[in-house]
Design an enzyme around this catalytic site. Structure first.
Site, short mmCIF file in Angstrom:
data_model
loop_
_atom_site.label_atom_id
_atom_site.label_comp_id
_atom_site.label_asym_id
_atom_site.label_seq_id
_atom_site.Cartn_x
_atom_site.Cartn_y
_atom_site.Cartn_z
NE ARG A 182 -6.22 19.70 41.28
CZ ARG A 182 -6.95 20.15 40.26
NH1 ARG A 182 -7.52 21.35 40.33
NH2 ARG A 182 -7.11 19.42 39.17
CB CYS A 211 -4.43 22.91 33.86
SG CYS A 211 -5.61 22.78 32.50
#
Length: 284
Positions: A185, A243
């Site tokens: 990601r 995050c």
């Protein structure tokens, strides 16, 4: 009763078991409500928990419920009221755990720190580690009636960052931005799980997936943690953790704290915000 003192920001199951009946101890279950993977934190708490543990719902209740982004920090006044409703006092000693080991519990640990409360720690290994020691659990509705606490929140703004502060940090040699998302990601090779969120990372950010500082859902030792963090940022820099939505970034904040870092902050909106805003730069 002998005063209770936390040994560090991380406590072992045997320490908690030894002190479970202390009058100032408050145990919080912070298991995350994640319908996308069929997990309901409050149901898990009701079905099986450490004796006396209270449920701390950072995802749906103790958050900014007017925000468009998930589980953003609540106001100091709202946090204070929620903590008092749970019977938390100024002299409480708080231990936070979750049902997966070390996953969502550091988020609640950091929330208390951001509200000016230092006597809080995470249970290493969480409920799985507690059960592995064959320590007792309980279920059902709590038996004990909660008295209103006297907790006072004092918001520490340096511990929580917004997007403009992070944008500045990506351009500053005095700062480091470290991303806790999985490597795929971060690189942009794996799509984001949230609809409408772009793939990639912030310019000049470093990648340290939260899982890399854990081993068997327990925190690695301080020496290994120091090696991991010092490879990315020296201790004199201000380090901002990001995050997907501000939860696993707090795992890194806990690890960095144990490694001796002090000037730390969490990007509250994290990639849920950054990846959704066309005015913020990304790299792949």
């Amino acid at each position: 009763m002998t005063p209770l003192v936390l040994p560090s920001a991380l406590v072992a199951t045997d320490w908690l078991h030894k002190n479970i009946d202390h009058e100032n101890l408050v145990v919080l279950d912070s298991s995350w409500h994640m319908p996308n993977v069929n997990r309901d934190g409050k149901s898990e708490w009701s079905n099986e928990r450490i004796p006396g543990a209270l449920f701390f719902d950072f995802d749906r209740e103790i958050c900014d419920r007017n925000a468009d982004l998930p589980h953003m920090m609540p106001s100091a006044a709202d946090f204070q009221q929620s903590a008092q409703n749970l019977g938390i006092n100024q002299n409480s000693i708080i231990v936070v755990y979750d049902s997966l080991g070390i996953f969502s519990s550091p988020r609640v640990w950091w929330m208390f720190k951001a509200m000016g409360f230092s006597q809080v720690a995470v249970l290493d290994g969480g409920l799985p580690a507690w059960k592995a020691e064959n320590f007792a659990t309980e279920s059902g509705a709590p038996v004990k009636q909660l008295a209103q606490g006297d907790f006072i929140a004092c918001y520490q703004s340096a511990l929580i960052c917004n997007a403009s502060e992070v944008l500045h940090a990506t351009q500053s040699s005095d700062h480091a931005v470290i991303d806790a998302r999985p490597a795929g990601r971060f690189s942009g090779e794996v799509p984001e799980p949230r609809a409408g969120v772009r793939s990639g990372s912030m310019p000049n950010a470093k990648s340290l997936p939260a899982t890399q500082i854990l081993q068997d859902q327990k925190m690695q030792d301080a020496y290994q943690l120091a090696l991991l963090f010092e490879a990315l940022a020296p201790k004199h820099k201000r380090v901002i953790f990001s995050c997907g939505s501000g939860v696993t970034a707090c795992i890194l904040a806990l690890g960095a704290t144990l490694a001796g870092y002090q000037n730390l902050s969490i990007y509250d909106g994290s990639w849920s915000e950054w990846g959704s805003r066309e005015d913020l730069p990304i790299v792949k």
